[in-house]
Design an enzyme around this catalytic site. Structure first.
Site, PDB file in Angstrom:
ATOM      1  N   ARG B 272      -7.714  -2.743 -14.545  1.00  0.00           N
ATOM      2  CA  ARG B 272      -8.234  -1.625 -14.077  1.00  0.00           C
ATOM      3  C   ARG B 272      -8.816  -0.579 -14.977  1.00  0.00           C
ATOM      4  NH1 ARG B 272      -4.154   1.937 -11.604  1.00  0.00           N
ATOM      5  NH2 ARG B 272      -4.513   3.389 -13.320  1.00  0.00           N
ATOM      6  N   HIS B 276      -6.338   4.967 -11.578  1.00  0.00           N
ATOM      7  CA  HIS B 276      -6.109   4.654 -10.052  1.00  0.00           C
ATOM      8  C   HIS B 276      -7.159   4.837  -8.876  1.00  0.00           C
ATOM      9  CE1 HIS B 276      -3.799   3.847  -6.681  1.00  0.00           C
ATOM     10  NE2 HIS B 276      -3.911   5.166  -6.093  1.00  0.00           N
ATOM     11  N   TYR B 285      -0.481   7.824 -18.453  1.00  0.00           N
ATOM     12  CA  TYR B 285       0.372   6.948 -18.601  1.00  0.00           C
ATOM     13  C   TYR B 285      -0.106   5.409 -19.429  1.00  0.00           C
ATOM     14  CZ  TYR B 285      -2.302   5.671 -14.827  1.00  0.00           C
ATOM     15  OH  TYR B 285      -3.455   5.471 -13.753  1.00  0.00           O
TER      16      TYR B 285
HETATM   17  C1  TPP Z   1       3.507   1.169   1.337  1.00  0.00           C
HETATM   18  C2  TPP Z   1       2.830   1.920   0.528  1.00  0.00           C
HETATM   19  N1  TPP Z   1       3.594   2.665  -0.501  1.00  0.00           N
HETATM   20  C3  TPP Z   1       2.838   3.606  -1.428  1.00  0.00           C
HETATM   21  C4  TPP Z   1       1.499   3.634  -1.164  1.00  0.00           C
HETATM   22  C5  TPP Z   1       0.828   4.621  -2.142  1.00  0.00           C
HETATM   23  N2  TPP Z   1       0.087   3.836  -3.398  1.00  0.00           N
HETATM   24  C6  TPP Z   1      -1.149   3.710  -3.087  1.00  0.00           C
HETATM   25  S1  TPP Z   1      -2.061   2.642  -4.227  1.00  0.00           S
HETATM   26  C7  TPP Z   1      -0.406   2.623  -5.096  1.00  0.00           C
HETATM   27  C8  TPP Z   1      -0.466   1.623  -6.265  1.00  0.00           C
HETATM   28  C9  TPP Z   1      -0.923   0.395  -5.793  1.00  0.00           C
HETATM   29  O1  TPP Z   1      -0.809  -0.704  -6.839  1.00  0.00           O
HETATM   30  P1  TPP Z   1      -1.157  -2.177  -6.767  1.00  0.00           P
HETATM   31  O2  TPP Z   1      -0.606  -2.730  -5.630  1.00  0.00           O
HETATM   32  O3  TPP Z   1      -0.905  -2.622  -8.125  1.00  0.00           O
HETATM   33  O4  TPP Z   1      -2.541  -1.851  -6.582  1.00  0.00           O
HETATM   34  P2  TPP Z   1      -3.915  -1.389  -7.481  1.00  0.00           P
HETATM   35  O5  TPP Z   1      -3.721  -0.049  -6.963  1.00  0.00           O
HETATM   36  O6  TPP Z   1      -3.372  -1.768  -8.749  1.00  0.00           O
HETATM   37  O7  TPP Z   1      -5.062  -2.109  -7.202  1.00  0.00           O
HETATM   38  C10 TPP Z   1       0.490   3.332  -4.328  1.00  0.00           C
HETATM   39  C11 TPP Z   1       2.024   3.258  -5.056  1.00  0.00           C
HETATM   40  C12 TPP Z   1       0.863   2.995  -0.436  1.00  0.00           C
HETATM   41  N3  TPP Z   1      -0.348   3.135  -0.264  1.00  0.00           N
HETATM   42  N4  TPP Z   1       1.455   2.128   0.484  1.00  0.00           N
END
Ligand code: TPP
Lengths: 331, 399
Positions: B272, B276, B285
């Site tokens: 990425r 975020h 981080y």
């Molecule tokens: C069930 C749930 N828990 C927490 C979140 C908050 N949240 C949004 S994105 C994220 C990180 C997601 O990481 P990843 O699955 O690696 O996907 P990326 O953002 O890297 O595409 C979190 C913790 C959420 N959207 N859904």
């Protein structure tokens, strides 16, 4: 408020080595709202731990940690992301004391940022307090002031029972009334606070809607109404005493919250007030709440969230002159 | 004889057949190294037309990401989770499916949906904030962008299963991040898919982080692709910045699913490049060095080099791709700069098929409030926004 919550966590961790913080992004990042900022650096990443991304796992492991004598404080990143943890919360966290005849209490604090008004996209603005309130075995508290954020969180962590600690997101950036140099002492769970006294009617509210009520009370003065504002602070246990005393004095009450109204927290509150204050009431207890709809997208949330005007309209309706003359004649 | 005595008597119970492994785990295991096409002899066998199509889509995708990010700065989007650096995965996922297949994107996968042909503005509705989903999922067979992580994965399994029960050769491709693989829903989805042999492809974009949490703190598995074996699903590891490789692996998995071979778990290793979302501060981080290293492995540059070296792409082609991307961006900008038309009465329009009595009452209340506000505005002589105009009500009411 964010700073006060951070300070409460830090003080609780310093005071008791059993206090552990865990959740998604609570470590080096300090949480998406920075409530756990600096805790991992100060106490190490065992005491303030980034977990894998799994709410059921976070709360489920917290249960085991508490069974072994720790006092876990878990962070659910947003209201609507706590739902995967409901199985653990409802089936175990809330029931362990009861199932074990008191042998195994679970001193767990579940911090949940909740509510709308911050322009979040879907799943970032739910008010889920009714689900928690409907589950025996859980305490449910929510601060509306910075001082209470500190005091209530300390009380929650010190509690030997599980506490769902609801943090009103849109008040995170509110300031005033508190200095980190002299943090307030612990605010007791189960005690409401009268934020403003008045004689015309009582506004009963909590969390993010309390500032709305205070603003409404200011505005009401123009109409010659003196509104009393009761901040519940604790939804479970419910402070019947403070609420009842206030409503008996004013004879009128409006419950204000942004959660949906139907089978919402206000339904319980209005029923209790009616049961206890029936003969003192000049009008039915009214509710001003969010609409009975899924939380709307950011561009429409202003129409959903109860604001000052809706509160004042309800207060106006409390006058009930026409209806009351008829009813009283018949009695 | 009690059960205990029985066990003690026969110390080495012979397991009944059901205990034995049903599948040899070896073929389910991913390769040690991510599969690559670009820069390997396999590139020579790749279809040049496909590669050129992927190239154009990548350039367009990058521009889409930068444009959407710019729109957050102008306040046109509430938030945007950029997929810059991950375009190869997004584009391959968007293009590998047949028209009848379904895509189940996560909140970061707007570009995959757009690559599948969804109108970019409608794909951005959620992030702009005028509604939760700006399109009819059935129209393009794209499920709503899912914000609660991994929750869309069981849906993909169920849909694919249903299609197969009906005798339709429909495949579902479900996307999830590395963090999302920790959720219970991920595990339950994989298990259901395997047991039902559902025609599903799971695409994990391992971009290194779940917000601030690095992969090492997310899982102790040898790779995320390895997670398939425990369910009886083959895992494939692929270089997520190599568009040709991602397309190849997904294409194989889709064919396998379509021909009744069951689900596949694909882990695309990528990065990425941005924070975020625009609301996140990635310097808290991760080190800038790491980001720079990955910049050297850019999906567009990788494919461009390959095609240029093979003499299949010239300056004119590159210019044409960029021009098409600029055109798309200009169109997107213009349309996103139009004030979205929202109708407050929509709050009540789609809660139930037929409006409940309570909602009718609440709709009347809001209507009265809006009329009163309009009246005040009129008497104040301020300009009308037109936002409060009565619009047609959708959905019948409950009696
Ligand atoms: C069930 C749930 N828990 C927490 C979140 C908050 N949240 C949004 S994105 C994220 C990180 C997601 O990481 P990843 O699955 O690696 O996907 P990326 O953002 O890297 O595409 C979190 C913790 C959420 N959207 N859904």
């Amino acid at each position: 408020m964010a700073q006060a919550l951070n300070r409460a966590l830090r003080d609780a961790m310093a005071a008791d080595a059993a206090v552990h913080v865990l959740g998604e992004d609570v470590g080096p990042l300090g949480g998406v709202f920075r409530i756990t900022d600096g805790l991992a650096a100060e106490f190490g990443d065992d005491r303030c731990a980034d977990t894998p991304l799994a709410e059921a796992g976070i709360l489920g492991t917290a249960v085991g940690m508490a069974m072994y004598g720790l006092r876990p404080v878990v962070e659910m990143q947003f209201d609507a992301f706590a739902y995967p943890a409901f199985e653990q919360l409802l089936s175990h966290v809330a029931k362990m004391r009861n199932r074990t005849r008191g042998a195994m209490p679970l001193p767990i604090t579940v911090r949940v940022p909740y509510g709308g008004g911050i322009g979040g996209v879907e799943h970032h603005s739910d008010s889920s307090e009714a689900y928690y309130m409907a589950t025996p075995g859980l305490h449910v508290v929510t601060p509306s002031t910075v001082a209470d954020a500190y005091g209530l969180l300390r009380a929650a962590i010190a509690s030997d029972d599980p506490v769902v600690f609801l943090e009103p997101k849109r008040l995170y950036w509110s300031k005033a009334d508190w200095s980190p140099e002299s943090p307030e002492t612990v605010a007791p769970i189960g005690r409401a606070a009268v934020r403003r006294t008045g004689r015309s009617a009582t506004l009963i509210s909590y969390g993010p809607s309390v500032p709305v009520c205070l603003e409404a009370a200011d505005a009401a003065r123009e109409e010659g109404w003196e509104l009393e504002v009761v901040d519940l602070r604790s939804l479970v246990p419910f402070d019947d005493e403070t609420v009842t005393a206030s409503v008996r004095r004013t004879g009128r009450a409006v419950v204000v919250h942004e959660a949906t109204g139907f089978a919402g927290p206000g339904a319980e509150i209005a029923a209790r007030v009616t049961e206890r204050c029936f003969h003192h009431l000049e009008a039915p207890v009214l509710r001003v709440t969010g609409f009975d709809i899924p939380y709307p997208p950011p561009m429409l949330e202003k129409h959903h969230l109860p604001g000052v005007d809706r509160v004042l309209d309800a207060v106006a309706r409390l006058q009930w002159e026409a209806d009351l003359t008829g009813r009283e004649g018949a009695r | 004889m009690t059960v205990l005595q029985q066990t003690a008597a026969s110390r080495r119970p012979v397991p009944p057949p059901a205990w034995r492994p049903r599948t040899d785990p070896a073929p389910l295991l991913p390769d040690q190294e991510p599969f690559r096409v670009l820069g390997t002899p396999a590139a020579r066998d790749a279809d040049p037309a496909l590669l050129k199509r992927l190239y154009a889509a990548l350039v367009l995708g990058r521009r889409y990401n930068t444009q959407a990010t710019a729109l957050t700065r102008q306040g046109r989007l509430a938030v945007y989770p950029s997929s810059t650096g991950q375009e190869a995965c997004e584009v391959a996922a968007g293009q590998v499916l047949a028209e009848r297949d379904w895509l189940f994107p996560s909140y970061r996968d707007t570009l995959a949906a757009v690559s599948r042909g969804l109108d970019p503005v409608r794909a951005l509705t959620l992030l702009r904030g005028d509604w939760h989903t700006g399109y009819d999922p059935r129209e393009h067979r794209v499920a709503p962008l899912s914000t609660p992580l991994a929750t869309q994965l069981p849906h993909a399994v169920g849909l694919a299963h249903a299609a197969r029960l009906k005798g339709d050769d429909v495949v579902a491709l479900a996307m999830v991040g590395d963090g999302g693989t920790s959720e219970g829903d991920f595990h339950e989805a994989l298990n259901f898919a395997a047991v039902w042999r559902a025609p599903v492809v799971f695409l994990v974009q391992n971009n290194g982080f779940a917000i601030s949490v690095p992969l090492a703190k997310q899982t102790a598995a040898p790779s995320l692709a390895h997670k398939g074996v425990g369910y009886g699903i083959p895992g494939r590891l692929v270089d997520g910045n190599d568009a040709a490789a991602v397309h190849t692996v997904l294409d194989e998995a889709v064919r396998r699913a379509r021909s009744g071979g069951g689900p596949t778990l694909v882990e695309a290793v990528t990065y990425r490049m941005e924070a975020h979302t625009n609301a996140d501060d990635a310097t808290r981080y991760r080190e800038a060095d790491e980001v720079e290293t990955w910049r050297g492995h850019d999906p567009i540059a990788l494919l461009e080099r390959e095609l240029r070296e093979a003499g299949q792409l010239g300056d004119a082609d590159v210019a044409a791709a960029r021009e098409a991307a600029e055109e798309m961006a200009a169109g997107l900008r213009a349309r996103m700069n139009e004030e979205p038309v929202t109708d407050p009465m929509d709050l009540f329009a789609h809660v139930y098929a037929r409006r409940t009595s309570q909602l009718r009452e609440q709709a009347e209340q809001l209507r009265a409030e809006l009329d009163a506000a309009e009246e005040t505005e009129r008497t104040d002589g301020t300009e009308q926004t037109g936002q409060t105009e009565q619009t047609e009500q959708t959905g019948e009411d409950h009696r």
